[in-house]
Scaffold this motif. Structure first.
Motif, PDB file in Angstrom:
ATOM      1  N   CYS A  60       9.870  -2.604   1.334  1.00 21.09           N
ATOM      2  CA  CYS A  60       9.525  -1.303   0.752  1.00 21.09           C
ATOM      3  C   CYS A  60      10.311  -1.003  -0.509  1.00 21.09           C
ATOM      4  N   PHE A  61       9.796  -0.094  -1.274  1.00 22.94           N
ATOM      5  CA  PHE A  61      10.476   0.385  -2.474  1.00 22.94           C
ATOM      6  C   PHE A  61      10.604   1.888  -2.328  1.00 22.94           C
ATOM      7  N   SER A  62      11.825   2.384  -2.476  1.00 25.31           N
ATOM      8  CA  SER A  62      12.014   3.823  -2.277  1.00 25.31           C
ATOM      9  C   SER A  62      12.844   4.391  -3.426  1.00 25.31           C
ATOM     10  N   PHE A  63      12.496   5.582  -3.833  1.00 24.27           N
ATOM     11  CA  PHE A  63      13.105   6.201  -5.013  1.00 24.27           C
ATOM     12  C   PHE A  63      13.361   7.675  -4.743  1.00 24.27           C
ATOM     13  N   PHE A 118       7.951   4.805  -1.610  1.00 24.67           N
ATOM     14  CA  PHE A 118       8.277   6.149  -1.131  1.00 24.67           C
ATOM     15  C   PHE A 118       9.043   6.925  -2.178  1.00 24.67           C
ATOM     16  N   ILE A 119       8.741   8.214  -2.244  1.00 24.94           N
ATOM     17  CA  ILE A 119       9.517   9.123  -3.092  1.00 24.94           C
ATOM     18  C   ILE A 119      10.165  10.149  -2.169  1.00 24.94           C
ATOM     19  N   VAL A 120      11.482  10.288  -2.246  1.00 22.35           N
ATOM     20  CA  VAL A 120      12.126  11.364  -1.467  1.00 22.35           C
ATOM     21  C   VAL A 120      12.498  12.493  -2.416  1.00 22.35           C
ATOM     22  N   GLY A 121      12.505  13.709  -1.879  1.00 21.95           N
ATOM     23  CA  GLY A 121      12.953  14.863  -2.667  1.00 21.95           C
ATOM     24  C   GLY A 121      11.924  15.353  -3.656  1.00 21.95           C
ATOM     25  N   PHE A 122      10.630  15.163  -3.346  1.00 21.58           N
ATOM     26  CA  PHE A 122       9.596  15.760  -4.201  1.00 21.58           C
ATOM     27  C   PHE A 122       9.801  17.284  -4.171  1.00 21.58           C
ATOM     28  N   PRO A 123       9.499  18.010  -5.285  1.00 25.12           N
ATOM     29  CA  PRO A 123       9.754  19.454  -5.290  1.00 25.12           C
ATOM     30  C   PRO A 123       9.217  20.148  -4.037  1.00 25.12           C
ATOM     31  N   GLY A 124      10.084  20.924  -3.422  1.00 28.21           N
ATOM     32  CA  GLY A 124       9.683  21.714  -2.256  1.00 28.21           C
ATOM     33  C   GLY A 124       9.797  20.985  -0.940  1.00 28.21           C
ATOM     34  N   GLU A 125      10.188  19.705  -0.941  1.00 25.00           N
ATOM     35  CA  GLU A 125      10.240  18.937   0.315  1.00 25.00           C
ATOM     36  C   GLU A 125      11.314  19.528   1.252  1.00 25.00           C
ATOM     37  N   THR A 126      10.891  19.918   2.435  1.00 23.60           N
ATOM     38  CA  THR A 126      11.846  20.449   3.419  1.00 23.60           C
ATOM     39  C   THR A 126      12.383  19.293   4.265  1.00 23.60           C
ATOM     40  N   GLU A 127      13.409  19.593   5.058  1.00 23.11           N
ATOM     41  CA  GLU A 127      13.970  18.580   5.948  1.00 23.11           C
ATOM     42  C   GLU A 127      12.884  18.069   6.912  1.00 23.11           C
ATOM     43  N   LEU A 158       0.847  -1.195   0.000  1.00 19.99           N
ATOM     44  CA  LEU A 158       0.000   0.000   0.000  1.00 19.99           C
ATOM     45  C   LEU A 158       0.888   1.252   0.000  1.00 19.99           C
ATOM     46  N   PRO A 159       1.159   1.771  -1.195  1.00 23.46           N
ATOM     47  CA  PRO A 159       2.043   2.945  -1.263  1.00 23.46           C
ATOM     48  C   PRO A 159       1.470   4.145  -0.525  1.00 23.46           C
ATOM     49  N   VAL A 160       2.391   4.917   0.092  1.00 23.60           N
ATOM     50  CA  VAL A 160       1.983   6.185   0.712  1.00 23.60           C
ATOM     51  C   VAL A 160       2.747   7.349   0.097  1.00 23.60           C
ATOM     52  N   GLN A 161       3.975   7.073  -0.313  1.00 21.10           N
ATOM     53  CA  GLN A 161       4.877   8.008  -1.016  1.00 21.10           C
ATOM     54  C   GLN A 161       5.542   9.046  -0.116  1.00 21.10           C
ATOM     55  N   ALA A 162       4.821   9.621   0.830  1.00 20.52           N
ATOM     56  CA  ALA A 162       5.423  10.646   1.700  1.00 20.52           C
ATOM     57  C   ALA A 162       4.628  10.723   2.991  1.00 20.52           C
ATOM     58  N   GLY A 163       5.257  11.313   4.019  1.00 22.03           N
ATOM     59  CA  GLY A 163       4.575  11.394   5.311  1.00 22.03           C
ATOM     60  C   GLY A 163       4.012  12.763   5.629  1.00 22.03           C
ATOM     61  N   SER A 164       4.317  13.744   4.786  1.00 25.45           N
ATOM     62  CA  SER A 164       3.854  15.105   5.057  1.00 25.45           C
ATOM     63  C   SER A 164       2.572  15.398   4.282  1.00 25.45           C
ATOM     64  N   ASP A 165       1.583  15.942   4.967  1.00 24.82           N
ATOM     65  CA  ASP A 165       0.311  16.228   4.277  1.00 24.82           C
ATOM     66  C   ASP A 165       0.476  17.289   3.192  1.00 24.82           C
ATOM     67  N   ASP A 210       8.847  13.731   8.371  1.00 24.31           N
ATOM     68  CA  ASP A 210       7.490  13.165   8.488  1.00 24.31           C
ATOM     69  C   ASP A 210       7.421  11.798   7.791  1.00 24.31           C
ATOM     70  N   THR A 211       8.170  11.671   6.695  1.00 26.35           N
ATOM     71  CA  THR A 211       8.211  10.370   6.003  1.00 26.35           C
ATOM     72  C   THR A 211       8.863   9.323   6.904  1.00 26.35           C
ATOM     73  N   LEU A 212       9.974   9.721   7.571  1.00 25.85           N
ATOM     74  CA  LEU A 212      10.623   8.766   8.485  1.00 25.85           C
ATOM     75  C   LEU A 212       9.666   8.373   9.616  1.00 25.85           C
ATOM     76  N   SER A 213       8.860   9.341  10.069  1.00 26.45           N
ATOM     77  CA  SER A 213       7.927   9.028  11.172  1.00 26.45           C
ATOM     78  C   SER A 213       6.886   8.000  10.745  1.00 26.45           C
ATOM     79  N   ILE A 214       6.383   8.148   9.533  1.00 26.56           N
ATOM     80  CA  ILE A 214       5.350   7.190   9.096  1.00 26.56           C
ATOM     81  C   ILE A 214       5.972   5.797   8.932  1.00 26.56           C
ATOM     82  N   VAL A 215       7.226   5.761   8.504  1.00 29.74           N
ATOM     83  CA  VAL A 215       7.925   4.469   8.381  1.00 29.74           C
ATOM     84  C   VAL A 215       8.019   3.805   9.756  1.00 29.74           C
ATOM     85  N   ASP A 216       8.360   4.601  10.771  1.00 31.00           N
ATOM     86  CA  ASP A 216       8.468   4.049  12.135  1.00 31.00           C
ATOM     87  C   ASP A 216       7.111   3.619  12.664  1.00 31.00           C
TER      88      ASP A 216
END
Ligand code: SF4
Length: 449
Positions: A337-340, A310-319, A268-275, A324-330
């Motif tokens: 998982c598959f991460s790109f 998961f996708i990291v570094g989507f345009p505008g993604e802040t630290e 079940l992909p989520v892609q990112a943890g930030s709304d 937030d992505t790491l939090s959802i993983v935890d």
């Protein structure tokens, strides 16, 4: 283009997702009907199909270099193969491929490959052929009966996507969501089982958006289809992929608690943890609504293994948003998982968004994410030690007497004994590594190690 002899052998090189693997198999079955057989290992094929994926980074450039390599190898061998480009790059950039690559005889999109034999006839006469129509169901109606495969078989139940995530090309290359009819799927599943399949993986870009009418004319979703397929004698396991959180209905979730043959595994992909990022991605769900879906699965099937994309570094993604992505993983503790790294796909809205992230920032975030994912995968494998389960034997291992197969939670398990591919072997999971487990098989009073 010069006319050429009809091909006797073929090779399909499939890139990308399991749906492409399925399409590659189906193209092979079409060719086999014409007496065109797979080229023996190590030998050149008369026809090479590049079954492309647009999600690959620099997808189109890679197709041109694959074509270049084939032409070079053909020159060395003194015989050029017929080259066909299929898949999502063919769909998206077919015209340009025909212009830029004169060695290509056929360009065929993912919804049109049932017409491959006619296109091949044309190519043999020296004429180039392109077909990127999207006739949806017509393709499946035109495909031949399934050929014999290994113990686990793919079955495409749904294609296309209406979600339009801003980074994704699928809605443009595979078209709108369509569901194959219930009766066709049940018939194809029976054929796969008759041909030796013990496990069926139901495939779709949005597999859980599948909907249809059952044999009594009632509207049903994927849960209903699974319940019907579970009644097929000889079929031991059912899986499905890939799902969207918004298309999860109560019946499908309930099926996980009720249908024994439905394996305890969910991708079940989520892609990112930030709304904020999820909104910019147009995922149409929040981190919280995603987590609620997961909780509902865990309530009916507490041992369910979860995987995601998961996708990291989507345009505008802040630290902070990356964290937030790491939090959802935890929180979810994924079993796999598959991460790109984000990479812009031409023609998608995200490709022209402000705030594209520097490559070194993406590299660093991906490394941190993958370390966290690996930690949870290892922990999940460790938590499996001591469990007894069935493993579906898929192949012979590297060591004498060793076999490899998959646990119900889709873990790779190796074990010893006298077995055959396709057997379901009861093992006790005894040791766990980051990527696989060791199983012990009871042989009388002894455990084989
Ligand atoms: S749901 Fe989003 S990521 Fe998945 S296929 Fe559709 S558009 Fe692409």
């Amino acid at each position: 283009m010069k006319p050429s002899a009809p091909p006797q052998t073929y090779r399909v090189k499939s890139f990308g997702c399991q749906m492409n693997v399925y399409d590659g198999e189906r193209m092979g079955e079409l060719l086999a009907e014409r007496g065109i057989m797979p080229a023996p290992e190590g030998e050149d094929a008369d026809l090479v199909i590049l079954n492309t994926c647009h999600i690959r980074e620099k997808a189109a450039e890679k197709v041109y270099s694959d074509i270049g390599r084939l032409v070079f190898a053909g020159k060395q061998a003194g015989k050029q193969p017929l080259i066909a480009v299929a898949g999502c790059v063919a769909q998206a950039e077919g015209e340009e491929i025909m212009q830029r690559a004169p060695a290509v005889s056929i360009v065929v999109g993912p919804q049109a490959y049932h017409r491959l034999p006619e296109m091949l006839d044309k190519a043999v006469r020296g004429k180039r052929a392109t077909d990127t129509d999207m006739p949806a169901i017509a393709k499946f109606d035109a495909l031949p009966a399934r050929a014999k495969r290994g113990p686990s078989a793919f079955l495409t139940v749904q294609e296309g996507c209406d979600k339009f995530c801003t980074y994704c090309v699928v809605p443009y290359t595979r078209g709108a969501e369509i569901s194959r009819p219930f009766s066709h799927l049940v018939a194809e599943a029976h054929k796969l089982v008759e041909a030796g399949a013990k496990e069926i993986m139901l495939l779709g870009q949005n597999v859980n958006a599948w909907a249809g009418e059952d044999d009594k004319g009632r509207r049903t979703g994927l849960g209903g289809l699974i319940r019907t397929l579970a009644q097929i004698d000889g079929l031991a396991r059912i899986r499905y992929t890939t799902s969207h959180p918004n298309d999860m209905d109560d019946d499908l979730i309930a099926a996980h608690g009720e249908v024994e043959k439905l394996m305890p595994y969910l991708h079940l992909p989520v892609q990112a943890g930030s709304d904020r990022i999820l909104k910019a991605m147009n995922r149409q769900h929040t981190a919280e609504s995603y987590l609620r879906v997961i909780q509902r699965f865990r309530a009916v099937r507490p041992d369910i293994a979860l995987s995601g994309d998961f996708i990291v570094g989507f345009p505008g993604e802040t630290e902070g948003e990356f964290e937030d992505t790491l939090s959802i993983v935890d929180e979810v503790r994924y079993a796999a998982c598959f991460s790109f790294k984000y990479s812009p796909r031409p023609g998608t809205p995200a490709a022209s968004m402000d705030g594209q992230i520097a490559p070194q920032v993406m590299d660093e975030r991906l490394k941190r994410l993958q370390a966290r994912l690996a930690h949870h995968q290892y922990a999940f494998n460790q938590s499996s030690i001591g469990k007894r389960c069935e493993v579906l034997v898929e192949r012979i291992g590297r060591h004498p007497g060793q076999w490899l197969g998959k646990s119900p939670w889709l873990q790779s398990v190796h074990f010893q004994g006298d077995h055959a591919i396709g057997d379901l072997v009861e093992v006790t999971l005894a040791e766990a590594g980051p990527n696989s487990l060791k199983g012990l098989v009871r042989n009388g009073a002894t455990l084989l190690a």
